[in-house]
Motif scaffolding. Structure first.
Motif, PDB file in Angstrom:
ATOM      1  N   ARG A  99      -2.266   5.489 -18.598  1.00 48.56           N
ATOM      2  CA  ARG A  99      -3.568   6.096 -18.899  1.00 48.56           C
ATOM      3  C   ARG A  99      -4.692   5.378 -18.159  1.00 48.56           C
ATOM      4  NH1 ARG A  99      -2.381   6.798 -25.262  1.00 48.56           N
ATOM      5  NH2 ARG A  99      -1.310   8.794 -25.115  1.00 48.56           N
ATOM      6  N   ARG A 100      -4.629   4.060 -18.127  1.00 51.63           N
ATOM      7  CA  ARG A 100      -5.655   3.297 -17.391  1.00 51.63           C
ATOM      8  C   ARG A 100      -5.611   3.639 -15.907  1.00 51.63           C
ATOM      9  NH1 ARG A 100      -3.967  -1.008 -20.714  1.00 51.63           N
ATOM     10  NH2 ARG A 100      -2.678  -1.794 -19.020  1.00 51.63           N
ATOM     11  N   ALA A 101      -4.413   3.826 -15.372  1.00 57.28           N
ATOM     12  CA  ALA A 101      -4.277   4.122 -13.944  1.00 57.28           C
ATOM     13  C   ALA A 101      -4.811   5.504 -13.602  1.00 57.28           C
ATOM     14  CB  ALA A 101      -2.810   4.019 -13.530  1.00 57.28           C
ATOM     15  N   ASP A 102      -4.772   6.437 -14.569  1.00 56.72           N
ATOM     16  CA  ASP A 102      -5.268   7.789 -14.329  1.00 56.72           C
ATOM     17  C   ASP A 102      -6.789   7.854 -14.295  1.00 56.72           C
ATOM     18  OD1 ASP A 102      -2.767   8.849 -14.122  1.00 56.72           O
ATOM     19  OD2 ASP A 102      -2.699   9.642 -16.160  1.00 56.72           O
ATOM     20  N   LYS A 103      -7.444   6.858 -14.854  1.00 63.07           N
ATOM     21  CA  LYS A 103      -8.905   6.861 -14.868  1.00 63.07           C
ATOM     22  C   LYS A 103      -9.421   6.210 -13.597  1.00 63.07           C
ATOM     23  CE  LYS A 103      -9.256   6.737 -19.841  1.00 63.07           C
ATOM     24  NZ  LYS A 103      -9.659   5.981 -21.003  1.00 63.07           N
ATOM     25  N   PRO A 104     -10.333   6.870 -12.909  1.00 65.32           N
ATOM     26  CA  PRO A 104     -10.862   6.255 -11.686  1.00 65.32           C
ATOM     27  C   PRO A 104     -11.716   5.034 -12.010  1.00 65.32           C
ATOM     28  CG  PRO A 104     -12.077   8.245 -12.224  1.00 65.32           C
ATOM     29  CD  PRO A 104     -10.938   8.153 -13.203  1.00 65.32           C
ATOM     30  N   GLU A 105     -11.713   4.111 -11.093  1.00 65.88           N
ATOM     31  CA  GLU A 105     -12.551   2.930 -11.247  1.00 65.88           C
ATOM     32  C   GLU A 105     -14.013   3.337 -11.122  1.00 65.88           C
ATOM     33  OE1 GLU A 105     -11.801  -0.401 -11.789  1.00 65.88           O
ATOM     34  OE2 GLU A 105      -9.801   0.348 -12.237  1.00 65.88           O
ATOM     35  N   LEU A 106     -14.850   2.773 -11.953  1.00 66.97           N
ATOM     36  CA  LEU A 106     -16.268   3.059 -11.865  1.00 66.97           C
ATOM     37  C   LEU A 106     -16.895   2.177 -10.799  1.00 66.97           C
ATOM     38  CD1 LEU A 106     -17.253   3.324 -15.641  1.00 66.97           C
ATOM     39  CD2 LEU A 106     -16.816   5.163 -14.029  1.00 66.97           C
ATOM     40  N   ASP A 107     -17.756   2.782  -9.995  1.00 60.28           N
ATOM     41  CA  ASP A 107     -18.482   2.047  -8.970  1.00 60.28           C
ATOM     42  C   ASP A 107     -19.791   1.580  -9.579  1.00 60.28           C
ATOM     43  OD1 ASP A 107     -19.704   1.019  -6.748  1.00 60.28           O
ATOM     44  OD2 ASP A 107     -19.872   2.938  -5.684  1.00 60.28           O
ATOM     45  N   ALA A 108     -19.962   0.281  -9.681  1.00 64.51           N
ATOM     46  CA  ALA A 108     -21.163  -0.277 -10.302  1.00 64.51           C
ATOM     47  C   ALA A 108     -22.426   0.094  -9.542  1.00 64.51           C
ATOM     48  CB  ALA A 108     -21.043  -1.791 -10.406  1.00 64.51           C
ATOM     49  N   HIS A 109     -22.282   0.497  -8.298  1.00 66.03           N
ATOM     50  CA  HIS A 109     -23.449   0.842  -7.489  1.00 66.03           C
ATOM     51  C   HIS A 109     -23.724   2.341  -7.467  1.00 66.03           C
ATOM     52  CE1 HIS A 109     -23.551  -3.290  -6.260  1.00 66.03           C
ATOM     53  NE2 HIS A 109     -22.281  -3.220  -5.882  1.00 66.03           N
ATOM     54  N   GLU A 110     -22.959   3.114  -8.212  1.00 66.07           N
ATOM     55  CA  GLU A 110     -23.153   4.558  -8.286  1.00 66.07           C
ATOM     56  C   GLU A 110     -24.556   4.844  -8.825  1.00 66.07           C
ATOM     57  OE1 GLU A 110     -23.076   8.491  -8.321  1.00 66.07           O
ATOM     58  OE2 GLU A 110     -21.402   7.361  -7.502  1.00 66.07           O
ATOM     59  N   PRO A 111     -25.362   5.597  -8.084  1.00 66.29           N
ATOM     60  CA  PRO A 111     -26.744   5.863  -8.531  1.00 66.29           C
ATOM     61  C   PRO A 111     -26.834   6.502  -9.917  1.00 66.29           C
ATOM     62  CG  PRO A 111     -26.453   6.555  -6.249  1.00 66.29           C
ATOM     63  CD  PRO A 111     -25.101   6.154  -6.766  1.00 66.29           C
ATOM     64  N   MET A 112     -25.855   7.349 -10.251  1.00 64.71           N
ATOM     65  CA  MET A 112     -25.903   8.011 -11.561  1.00 64.71           C
ATOM     66  C   MET A 112     -25.676   7.025 -12.709  1.00 64.71           C
ATOM     67  SD  MET A 112     -26.682  11.129 -11.031  1.00 64.71           S
ATOM     68  CE  MET A 112     -26.319  11.865 -12.600  1.00 64.71           C
ATOM     69  N   LEU A 113     -25.093   5.863 -12.412  1.00 62.78           N
ATOM     70  CA  LEU A 113     -24.826   4.873 -13.454  1.00 62.78           C
ATOM     71  C   LEU A 113     -25.930   3.823 -13.557  1.00 62.78           C
ATOM     72  CD1 LEU A 113     -21.018   4.289 -12.858  1.00 62.78           C
ATOM     73  CD2 LEU A 113     -22.111   5.773 -14.532  1.00 62.78           C
ATOM     74  N   GLN A 114     -26.903   3.914 -12.681  1.00 64.93           N
ATOM     75  CA  GLN A 114     -27.996   2.955 -12.693  1.00 64.93           C
ATOM     76  C   GLN A 114     -29.041   3.362 -13.728  1.00 64.93           C
ATOM     77  OE1 GLN A 114     -27.683   0.169 -10.868  1.00 64.93           O
ATOM     78  NE2 GLN A 114     -25.729   1.081 -10.307  1.00 64.93           N
ATOM     79  N   PRO A 115     -29.648   2.396 -14.384  1.00 65.76           N
ATOM     80  CA  PRO A 115     -30.706   2.737 -15.327  1.00 65.76           C
ATOM     81  C   PRO A 115     -31.900   3.306 -14.569  1.00 65.76           C
ATOM     82  CG  PRO A 115     -30.555   0.356 -15.065  1.00 65.76           C
ATOM     83  CD  PRO A 115     -29.420   0.960 -14.293  1.00 65.76           C
TER      84      PRO A 115
END
Length: 193
Positions: A99-115
């Motif tokens: 299940r963990r392998a099926d989830k893509p890694e989150l990119d900490a620099h993804e603009p949508m994830l930035q406050p």
């Protein structure tokens, strides 16, 4: 305590393996070492048969044996044998890893994830005032034009989709939207648009 040693030559009987797990529950390190020597390679082989890579199988086998050490007190020989209990832990850990392998890694620099950037108080006030002026201007539009504006900008529909939904020709939809914009331009300042 009775001799619970496990040799690698022959498979120990169920009662001896169950007794080893119960001894591990009492934090008997020697019993755990015997249990580890017997089960770790078998758990790894089992995980390899479940299509885990060699390194993943090794990692999960280590996790399983650590779980055996930590949770040995939960083992109940009336519910399952030591083998069943340990291999169930291994199976569940393998499922978790898949299940963990099926989830893509989150990119900490993804603009949508930035406050969001902090908005200066005066900019927030100006934005609020601009929104109020736009709302007032929109309230002055005829209902048919207002409906089309909402569908285009708030619902994100294309002109063709709007024409289909309202049952009007595409040219009529475009004309009404253009009229609505002209009325808004006359009512609002250029910086409001």
């Amino acid at each position: 305590m009775a001799d619970t040693s496990v040799g690698t030559e022959a498979a120990p009987d169920r009662a001896r393996l169950d007794a080893l797990v119960e001894a591990v529950a009492q934090r008997d390190r020697e019993a755990f070492a015997q249990l580890f020597a017997f089960y770790a390679p078998r758990v790894k082989a089992y995980l390899r048969r479940l299509n885990a890579s060699d390194s993943l199988a090794e990692e999960i086998a280590q996790e399983v044996m650590l779980a055996v050490w930590r949770k040995a007190g939960q083992f109940d020989r009336t519910q399952a044998s030591a083998s069943t209990w340990i291999f169930r832990i291994a199976r569940n850990r393998r499922i978790d890893a898949a299940r963990r392998a099926d989830k893509p890694e989150l990119d900490a620099h993804e603009p949508m994830l930035q406050p969001p950037d902090d908005i200066a108080p005066d900019d927030a006030v100006h934005a609020s005032e601009r929104e109020d002026r736009v709302r007032e201007a929109m309230a002055g539009l005829p209902e048919d034009q207002l409906t089309l504006l909402r569908m285009a900008f708030f619902d994100g529909l294309s002109h063709s989709d709007i024409a289909e939904r309202v049952g009007a020709p595409l040219g009529t939809v475009k004309s009404r939207l253009r009229l609505a914009f002209d009325k808004l331009r006359k009512t609002l300042n250029p910086e409001d648009l």
